[in-house]
Motif scaffolding. Structure first.
Motif, short mmCIF file in Angstrom:
data_model
loop_
_atom_site.label_atom_id
_atom_site.label_comp_id
_atom_site.label_asym_id
_atom_site.label_seq_id
_atom_site.Cartn_x
_atom_site.Cartn_y
_atom_site.Cartn_z
N ILE A 57 -7.32 20.24 2.16
CA ILE A 57 -6.05 20.13 1.45
C ILE A 57 -5.85 21.40 0.62
O ILE A 57 -6.44 22.44 0.91
N GLY A 58 -5.02 21.33 -0.43
CA GLY A 58 -4.75 22.51 -1.24
C GLY A 58 -5.97 22.93 -2.05
O GLY A 58 -7.00 22.27 -2.07
N SER A 59 -5.83 24.04 -2.75
CA SER A 59 -6.96 24.67 -3.43
C SER A 59 -7.18 24.05 -4.82
O SER A 59 -6.28 24.00 -5.65
N VAL A 60 -8.40 23.57 -5.04
CA VAL A 60 -8.85 22.92 -6.28
C VAL A 60 -8.01 21.67 -6.58
O VAL A 60 -7.24 21.62 -7.55
N PRO A 61 -8.15 20.64 -5.76
CA PRO A 61 -7.44 19.38 -6.02
C PRO A 61 -8.08 18.66 -7.20
O PRO A 61 -9.27 18.36 -7.19
N VAL A 62 -7.29 18.40 -8.24
CA VAL A 62 -7.84 17.83 -9.48
C VAL A 62 -7.33 16.42 -9.78
O VAL A 62 -7.91 15.74 -10.64
N ARG A 63 -6.28 15.97 -9.14
CA ARG A 63 -5.77 14.62 -9.37
C ARG A 63 -5.34 14.02 -8.04
O ARG A 63 -4.87 14.73 -7.14
N LEU A 64 -5.45 12.69 -7.95
CA LEU A 64 -5.08 11.99 -6.73
C LEU A 64 -4.48 10.64 -7.10
O LEU A 64 -5.06 9.88 -7.86
N ILE A 65 -3.31 10.35 -6.56
CA ILE A 65 -2.66 9.06 -6.78
C ILE A 65 -2.05 8.57 -5.47
O ILE A 65 -1.82 9.36 -4.54
N PHE A 66 -1.77 7.27 -5.40
CA PHE A 66 -1.08 6.67 -4.26
C PHE A 66 0.31 6.21 -4.70
O PHE A 66 0.51 5.78 -5.84
N THR A 67 1.25 6.24 -3.75
CA THR A 67 2.51 5.56 -3.98
C THR A 67 2.25 4.05 -3.93
O THR A 67 1.27 3.61 -3.32
N PRO A 68 3.07 3.24 -4.60
CA PRO A 68 2.80 1.80 -4.68
C PRO A 68 2.66 1.12 -3.33
O PRO A 68 1.87 0.17 -3.18
N ASP A 69 3.40 1.60 -2.33
CA ASP A 69 3.33 0.99 -1.00
C ASP A 69 2.16 1.52 -0.16
O ASP A 69 1.93 1.06 0.96
N GLY A 70 1.43 2.49 -0.72
CA GLY A 70 0.29 3.05 0.00
C GLY A 70 0.66 4.02 1.11
O GLY A 70 -0.23 4.51 1.82
N LYS A 71 1.94 4.33 1.25
CA LYS A 71 2.35 5.23 2.33
C LYS A 71 1.78 6.63 2.15
O LYS A 71 1.31 7.25 3.11
N TYR A 72 1.82 7.12 0.93
CA TYR A 72 1.37 8.48 0.65
C TYR A 72 0.24 8.49 -0.38
O TYR A 72 0.23 7.69 -1.32
N ALA A 73 -0.69 9.41 -0.20
CA ALA A 73 -1.57 9.85 -1.27
C ALA A 73 -1.12 11.25 -1.67
O ALA A 73 -0.75 12.06 -0.80
N LEU A 74 -1.13 11.53 -2.96
CA LEU A 74 -0.69 12.83 -3.46
C LEU A 74 -1.82 13.45 -4.26
O LEU A 74 -2.41 12.79 -5.12
N THR A 75 -2.12 14.71 -3.98
CA THR A 75 -3.10 15.43 -4.79
C THR A 75 -2.43 16.62 -5.46
O THR A 75 -1.66 17.35 -4.82
N ALA A 76 -2.70 16.79 -6.75
CA ALA A 76 -2.25 17.98 -7.47
C ALA A 76 -3.32 19.05 -7.33
O ALA A 76 -4.48 18.83 -7.69
N ASN A 77 -2.94 20.19 -6.76
CA ASN A 77 -3.89 21.25 -6.42
C ASN A 77 -3.72 22.41 -7.39
O ASN A 77 -2.72 23.13 -7.34
N ARG A 78 -4.69 22.59 -8.28
CA ARG A 78 -4.52 23.52 -9.39
C ARG A 78 -4.35 24.96 -8.95
O ARG A 78 -3.40 25.64 -9.36
N ASP A 79 -5.27 25.47 -8.13
CA ASP A 79 -5.23 26.90 -7.84
C ASP A 79 -4.15 27.30 -6.86
O ASP A 79 -3.69 28.45 -6.89
N SER A 80 -3.74 26.40 -5.99
CA SER A 80 -2.68 26.75 -5.04
C SER A 80 -1.30 26.39 -5.56
O SER A 80 -0.29 26.72 -4.92
N GLY A 81 -1.22 25.70 -6.72
CA GLY A 81 0.08 25.41 -7.33
C GLY A 81 0.97 24.57 -6.43
O GLY A 81 2.15 24.88 -6.26
N ASP A 82 0.40 23.50 -5.89
CA ASP A 82 1.19 22.65 -5.00
C ASP A 82 0.64 21.24 -5.01
O ASP A 82 -0.38 20.95 -5.64
N VAL A 83 1.36 20.37 -4.32
CA VAL A 83 0.95 18.98 -4.16
C VAL A 83 0.78 18.69 -2.68
O VAL A 83 1.71 18.91 -1.89
N SER A 84 -0.41 18.24 -2.30
CA SER A 84 -0.64 17.82 -0.92
C SER A 84 -0.10 16.41 -0.73
O SER A 84 -0.39 15.52 -1.54
N VAL A 85 0.67 16.22 0.32
CA VAL A 85 1.20 14.90 0.67
C VAL A 85 0.43 14.40 1.88
O VAL A 85 0.53 14.99 2.97
N ILE A 86 -0.34 13.34 1.71
CA ILE A 86 -1.11 12.76 2.81
C ILE A 86 -0.43 11.48 3.25
O ILE A 86 -0.29 10.53 2.46
#
Length: 305
Positions: free
Chosen positions: A202-231
């Motif tokens: 995923i993105g560079s240095v993922p530091v947080r991870l959450i799910f949407t309430p329906d479980g469709k997506y997991a989201l990671t906040a990636n510190r060094d790449s300045g983006d959010v991975s959508v799984i």
């Protein structure tokens, strides 16, 4: 009812209270040193703030947005991750450098129990959806400590990837997602056997991870790449069903804390080095705008009252 974000500004020792309707800061609260992580009680009445370098937990009355109590303990040494039991009666706190988990009674706001993990850099708290299990990522030991909520005892240590930080269980209760910041990987594990079912870059240095309430997506906040991975947790392709990163959404510099609104239609990401929040529309999977806050925003929580 009004929706708010409670945003911790680490490098100026303040909290910004943001009205989500106006997208403006309506109040700034001075805190103890280095407010880092935050959680709001299920009834919306109180907010707990771990001030990591001040070695205190500040407790805020959400009616007045004022600090009404401060918790201290000799073994608070960089208090950090926070999580609440399903009934809201107990708060779990991870203290990174003392490598302990504190259990706090939320009615009395007194510490009831201290659990040493004997692992290196116990950093976050993540509850299973049923509320029966707590997962504590140990950044320096490259594993997770597993705590049984009923007995309040450690039942396992699970090896994961290097430098785990973002951890959450899918709403279905079957899959444990772990973001490993030192090699930029996501592990998807079976919650019963702890077998690693999938590994994803995923993105560079993922530091947080959450799910949407329906479980469709997991989201990671990636510190060094300045983006959010959508799984997409169940991508269907060629007869296969698998978790797959379908997009990286550019946000600000040093993406950190990430939180959803109540219905999971928007995500808000604290950008540590642009001093703002990214507003992400989870229907379009695009950033819709920014909200200016304080210096080095990180921990972030949602409140509706």
């Amino acid at each position: 009812m009004t929706e708010f974000l409670i945003v911790l500004n680490k490098d100026e020792d303040t909290i910004s209270i943001v009205n989500l309707h106006t997208k403006q800061v309506i109040k700034t609260i001075e805190t103890d040193h280095n407010p880092h992580e935050v959680i709001v009680t299920a009834d919306g009445k109180k907010t707990y703030v771990a001030c990591s370098l001040g070695n205190k937990v500040d407790i805020i009355d959400n009616e007045t947005f004022e600090i009404v109590k401060r918790l201290e303990h000799p073994d608070f040494n960089f208090p950090h991750g926070l999580g609440l039991t399903k009934d809201g009666k107990k708060l779990y706190l991870a203290s990174t450098y003392s490598e302990k988990v504190f259990i706090i009674n939320t009615e009395t706001d007194e510490i009831e129990k201290v659990i040493p993990t004997y692992q290196k850099y116990s950093h976050m708290i993540s509850f299973s959806p049923d509320g029966n299990t707590v997962y504590v990522p140990n950044i320096g030991s490259h594993n997770l400590t597993v705590i049984d909520v009923q007995t309040e005892e450690i039942i396992n240590h699970i090896p994961v990837g290097p430098g785990p930080e973002g951890v959450a269980v899918h709403p279905n209760g079957q899959h444990l997602y772990v973001a490993n910041q030192e090699d930029n990987t996501l592990f998807v594990m079976d919650t019963t056997t702890y077998e690693v079912l999938y590994k994803r870059k995923i993105g560079s240095v993922p530091v947080r991870l959450i799910f949407t309430p329906d479980g469709k997506y997991a989201l990671t906040a990636n510190r060094d790449s300045g983006d959010v991975s959508v799984i997409l947790t169940e991508q269907k392709l060629n007869g296969q069903v698998r978790p797959w990163e379908i997009k990286r959404i550019p946000v600000g510099i040093w993406a950190g804390g990430i939180v959803l609104n109540e219905d999971g239609t928007y995500a808000y990401v604290a950008n540590n080095k642009t001093n703002d929040l990214s507003i992400i529309n989870l229907s379009s999977l695009k950033e819709e705008g920014r909200i200016d806050v304080g210096i080095h925003p990180d921990g972030i929580a949602y409140l509706k009252k």
